[in-house]
Each structure stands twice: as structure tokens, then as C-alpha cells.
Design a protein around this motif. Structure first.
Motif, PDB file in Angstrom:
ATOM      1  N   ALA A  19      38.367  43.349  29.467  1.00 14.67           N
ATOM      2  CA  ALA A  19      37.515  42.187  29.392  1.00 14.67           C
ATOM      3  C   ALA A  19      36.946  41.824  30.564  1.00 14.67           C
ATOM      4  CB  ALA A  19      37.901  41.036  28.457  1.00 14.67           C
ATOM      5  N   CYS A  20      37.578  42.324  31.764  1.00 10.71           N
ATOM      6  CA  CYS A  20      37.127  41.680  33.194  1.00 10.71           C
ATOM      7  C   CYS A  20      36.415  42.923  33.835  1.00 10.71           C
ATOM      8  CB  CYS A  20      38.607  41.334  33.984  1.00 10.71           C
ATOM      9  SG  CYS A  20      39.397  39.915  33.341  1.00 10.71           S
ATOM     10  N   ARG A  52      33.262  43.043  34.567  1.00  9.52           N
ATOM     11  CA  ARG A  52      32.559  42.665  35.440  1.00  9.52           C
ATOM     12  C   ARG A  52      33.043  42.522  36.938  1.00  9.52           C
ATOM     13  NH1 ARG A  52      31.627  39.906  30.649  1.00  9.52           N
ATOM     14  NH2 ARG A  52      29.410  40.009  29.773  1.00  9.52           N
ATOM     15  N   LEU A  53      34.398  42.553  37.240  1.00 14.86           N
ATOM     16  CA  LEU A  53      34.788  42.500  38.478  1.00 14.86           C
ATOM     17  C   LEU A  53      34.367  43.628  39.185  1.00 14.86           C
ATOM     18  CD1 LEU A  53      38.433  41.034  37.950  1.00 14.86           C
ATOM     19  CD2 LEU A  53      36.486  39.780  38.976  1.00 14.86           C
ATOM     20  N   ASP A  54      34.038  44.798  38.481  1.00 16.08           N
ATOM     21  CA  ASP A  54      33.652  45.974  39.128  1.00 16.08           C
ATOM     22  C   ASP A  54      31.905  45.748  39.891  1.00 16.08           C
ATOM     23  OD1 ASP A  54      35.597  47.860  39.471  1.00 16.08           O
ATOM     24  OD2 ASP A  54      35.376  48.515  37.406  1.00 16.08           O
ATOM     25  N   ASN A  55      31.552  44.786  39.435  1.00 19.10           N
ATOM     26  CA  ASN A  55      30.145  44.494  39.772  1.00 19.10           C
ATOM     27  C   ASN A  55      30.213  43.750  41.149  1.00 19.10           C
ATOM     28  OD1 ASN A  55      29.051  45.822  37.560  1.00 19.10           O
ATOM     29  ND2 ASN A  55      28.923  43.963  36.232  1.00 19.10           N
ATOM     30  N   ASP A  56      31.229  43.334  41.375  1.00 25.86           N
ATOM     31  CA  ASP A  56      31.582  42.493  42.633  1.00 25.86           C
ATOM     32  C   ASP A  56      31.922  43.056  43.789  1.00 25.86           C
ATOM     33  OD1 ASP A  56      32.322  40.836  44.784  1.00 25.86           O
ATOM     34  OD2 ASP A  56      33.419  39.413  43.423  1.00 25.86           O
ATOM     35  N   GLU A  68      40.931  32.631  35.083  1.00 30.63           N
ATOM     36  CA  GLU A  68      39.783  33.752  34.970  1.00 30.63           C
ATOM     37  C   GLU A  68      40.190  35.034  35.249  1.00 30.63           C
ATOM     38  OE1 GLU A  68      37.382  32.843  33.237  1.00 30.63           O
ATOM     39  OE2 GLU A  68      37.846  30.835  32.934  1.00 30.63           O
ATOM     40  N   CYS A  69      39.079  35.956  35.203  1.00 32.67           N
ATOM     41  CA  CYS A  69      39.199  37.388  35.978  1.00 32.67           C
ATOM     42  C   CYS A  69      39.461  37.384  37.292  1.00 32.67           C
ATOM     43  CB  CYS A  69      38.173  38.156  35.372  1.00 32.67           C
ATOM     44  SG  CYS A  69      37.980  38.489  33.694  1.00 32.67           S
ATOM     45  N   GLY A  70      40.355  37.995  37.785  1.00 33.37           N
ATOM     46  CA  GLY A  70      40.754  38.347  39.011  1.00 33.37           C
ATOM     47  C   GLY A  70      41.514  37.164  39.630  1.00 33.37           C
ATOM     48  N   GLU A  71      41.840  36.109  38.846  1.00 30.77           N
ATOM     49  CA  GLU A  71      42.756  35.008  39.434  1.00 30.77           C
ATOM     50  C   GLU A  71      44.329  35.267  39.112  1.00 30.77           C
ATOM     51  OE1 GLU A  71      39.663  31.246  39.125  1.00 30.77           O
ATOM     52  OE2 GLU A  71      41.107  31.426  37.606  1.00 30.77           O
ATOM     53  N   CYS A  72      45.063  34.653  39.840  1.00 35.34           N
ATOM     54  CA  CYS A  72      46.706  34.831  39.607  1.00 35.34           C
ATOM     55  C   CYS A  72      47.504  33.850  39.274  1.00 35.34           C
ATOM     56  CB  CYS A  72      47.018  35.376  41.103  1.00 35.34           C
ATOM     57  SG  CYS A  72      46.412  37.185  41.412  1.00 35.34           S
ATOM     58  N   THR A  73      48.327  34.178  38.351  1.00 34.64           N
ATOM     59  CA  THR A  73      49.594  32.959  38.061  1.00 34.64           C
ATOM     60  C   THR A  73      50.981  33.369  38.484  1.00 34.64           C
ATOM     61  OG1 THR A  73      49.463  33.838  35.921  1.00 34.64           O
ATOM     62  CG2 THR A  73      48.251  31.923  36.355  1.00 34.64           C
ATOM     63  N   GLU A  74      51.686  32.772  38.817  1.00 43.35           N
ATOM     64  CA  GLU A  74      52.944  33.058  38.890  1.00 43.35           C
ATOM     65  C   GLU A  74      53.914  32.659  37.565  1.00 43.35           C
ATOM     66  OE1 GLU A  74      56.407  32.738  42.375  1.00 43.35           O
ATOM     67  OE2 GLU A  74      54.812  31.330  42.371  1.00 43.35           O
ATOM     68  N   ILE A  75      54.707  33.490  37.098  1.00 40.26           N
ATOM     69  CA  ILE A  75      55.268  33.461  35.933  1.00 40.26           C
ATOM     70  C   ILE A  75      56.739  33.418  36.161  1.00 40.26           C
ATOM     71  CG2 ILE A  75      55.864  34.475  33.803  1.00 40.26           C
ATOM     72  CD1 ILE A  75      53.121  33.485  34.027  1.00 40.26           C
ATOM     73  N   THR A 122      45.069  38.299  36.465  1.00 37.10           N
ATOM     74  CA  THR A 122      44.407  38.367  35.081  1.00 37.10           C
ATOM     75  C   THR A 122      43.058  39.464  35.133  1.00 37.10           C
ATOM     76  OG1 THR A 122      44.579  36.187  34.320  1.00 37.10           O
ATOM     77  CG2 THR A 122      42.919  37.181  33.553  1.00 37.10           C
ATOM     78  N   THR A 123      43.412  40.677  34.297  1.00 39.55           N
ATOM     79  CA  THR A 123      42.330  41.514  34.010  1.00 39.55           C
ATOM     80  C   THR A 123      42.055  41.776  32.597  1.00 39.55           C
ATOM     81  OG1 THR A 123      44.491  42.957  33.938  1.00 39.55           O
ATOM     82  CG2 THR A 123      43.258  42.589  36.178  1.00 39.55           C
ATOM     83  N   ASP A 124      42.337  40.861  31.834  1.00 42.45           N
ATOM     84  CA  ASP A 124      42.029  40.984  30.368  1.00 42.45           C
ATOM     85  C   ASP A 124      41.887  39.625  29.720  1.00 42.45           C
ATOM     86  OD1 ASP A 124      41.149  42.072  27.994  1.00 42.45           O
ATOM     87  OD2 ASP A 124      43.003  43.255  27.631  1.00 42.45           O
ATOM     88  N   ASN A 125      41.157  39.354  28.787  1.00 38.80           N
ATOM     89  CA  ASN A 125      41.207  37.987  28.010  1.00 38.80           C
ATOM     90  C   ASN A 125      41.271  36.802  28.946  1.00 38.80           C
ATOM     91  OD1 ASN A 125      41.124  39.720  25.775  1.00 38.80           O
ATOM     92  ND2 ASN A 125      43.594  39.702  25.587  1.00 38.80           N
ATOM     93  N   PRO A 126      40.170  36.677  29.768  1.00 38.35           N
ATOM     94  CA  PRO A 126      40.204  35.514  30.580  1.00 38.35           C
ATOM     95  C   PRO A 126      39.913  34.133  30.196  1.00 38.35           C
ATOM     96  CG  PRO A 126      38.030  36.571  30.829  1.00 38.35           C
ATOM     97  CD  PRO A 126      38.798  37.461  29.682  1.00 38.35           C
ATOM     98  N   GLY A 127      40.226  32.862  30.665  1.00 35.95           N
ATOM     99  CA  GLY A 127      39.763  31.666  30.558  1.00 35.95           C
ATOM    100  C   GLY A 127      39.757  31.219  29.135  1.00 35.95           C
TER     101      GLY A 127
END
Length: 211
Positions: free
Chosen positions: A50-51, A53-57, A84-91, A107-112
Motif C-alpha cells: 500500500a506504500c 507511491r513512495l516510488d514516485n518520490d 504513514e508510509c516511509g515513517e518509522c517506529t521503534e518497537i 512502515t511500507t504497508d497499511n499506513p495511517g
């Protein structure tokens, strides 16, 4: 006499921004989320799911993904939390010994998702790492805490407490084989795990394979 100007009240330090995820525990996904699917950053490795669109950046891979892939700490891909797509979280997942297994996930799928992710997921190797020392199995969902972090920043000084004996043996054979594990990653607080993809997965984390 004019009243003195109120001064800000000092606030106690918080716990580093960690939040307990209130939904389902984290689990794993298949090869689509593997680190090798995205790293090293390359035009031949598209951003899927689902991410896409990052390839368009034109700047994403050079400015964000490439530095992320080059981090020395443990990384993964997936959709663990509501960012959101391309953002990071620490788990982080608490082990039975009171310490934590931690990983940074882009995050590279199912954002936001707005906090309603029904199935937080990351790579299989990342889930294997989080499961170590918890008394649970790979297929078990794990309760976890999370915080949003910069994708290109190295792990913070508070990100991973370490618990090491005074004298610690080195190497896969002396450390991990005794535990029944097959990959030794010296940079990790819990350095041993058994990667699902064998030596290839171990190499992904700059580990020593002894399977």
C-alpha cells in the motif's frame, strides 16, 4: 507591587515517549516484508504493497531508505503502528528477565491507521528477535510498546538496555549453539536467534552463522 512573573514548572522526565499498543499484539508477515526485499536501496527493489507511491518520490530512496538500510542497529519493515508510509517506529517487547527486545520498523504497508490496526506486522526475522526470551513462540502475538522515531537516526542511548555478565564468551559456536540457536549478532543485547531464512537472514543482520 507588580506580581512576579510565573515561572514554568519543571516537568519530570517521561519514559522516553513509549506507548503501550492497545490493540492486537504484533505478529509477522512473509517475504514481502523482509529486509532483503528493500535493502540495499535500489531502483530494482520497488516499494510495494500500500506504500507504492513512495516510488514516485525521487528523493525517498536516496535520502531516507538508503540511510535506513545502512543503520547498524536492528531494522525491519511492515506496519506495526499508526504512522504513514516511509515513517518509522521503534518497537519493544519485554522479556521474562525484565529487559527488552527492540527493533526499528519502517512502515511500507497499511499506513495511517489512526490507531486501529487490526494486525500489527513486521518481518519474520524481526518477529523472531522480538520473541526471544519471552516464553512465547513465533506464531504468538506479542504485546508491545512503541514510539515514533526518525528513520535515519541511529539508535538512541535509551533504546536498548543491555544485561551482560562480567565475562561474556564470543562467537556463534561458544554462545549460540549452546542455546540451540544458529545466528550470533554481537551488537544485540540478546545476540542469538535462529533465522527462518538460514544464513541469508543471518547475513542480513551482519551476524555469524553457525547452523
Amino acid at each position: 507591587t507588580p506580581a512576579p512573573t510565573p515561572q514554568p514548572t519543571p516537568q519530570p522526565f517521561d519514559d522516553g515517549g513509549w506507548q503501550m499498543w492497545e490493540g492486537s499484539g504484533i505478529t509477522y508477515h512473509g517475504p514481502a516484508y523482509d529486509v532483503a526485499t528493500y535493502c540495499p536501496a535500489s531502483p530494482s527493489k520497488p516499494i510495494g504493497n500500500a506504500c507504492w507511491r513512495l516510488d514516485n518520490d525521487p528523493n525517498f530512496k536516496t535520502d531516507v531508505l538508503a540511510p535506513y538500510c545502512s543503520r547498524n542497529d536492528l531494522i525491519a519493515f511492515g506496519h506495526p503502528t499508526a504512522v504513514e508510509c516511509g515513517e518509522c517506529t521503534e518497537i519493544r517487547v519485554q522479556r521474562l528477565d525484565g529487559g527488552y527486545n527492540q527493533i526499528v520498523v519502517m512502515t511500507t504497508d497499511n499506513p495511517g491507521s489512526g490507531g486501529t490496526t487490526s494486525s500489527p506486522e513486521l518481518s519474520t526475522a524481526g518477529k523472531e528477535h522480538l520473541t526471544q526470551g519471552t516464553g512465547k513462540q513465533l506464531g504468538d502475538r506479542l504485546p508491545f510498546e512503541w514510539r515514533k522515531v526518525e528513520c535515519t537516526a541511529q539508535g538512541s542511548e535509551t533504546s536498548q538496555p543491555t544485561f551482560q555478565p562480567t565475562t561474556q564468551p564470543n562467537g556463534c559456536e561458544s554462545v549460540c549453539q549452546a542455546q540451540g540457536e544458529t545466528c550470533y549478532v554481537p551488537a544485540w543485547a540478546s545476540p542469538c536467534f535462529t533465522p527462518a531464512g538460514g544464513k541469508a537472514d543471518c547475513d542480513t543482520f551482519a551476524g555469524e552463522f553457525c547452523g
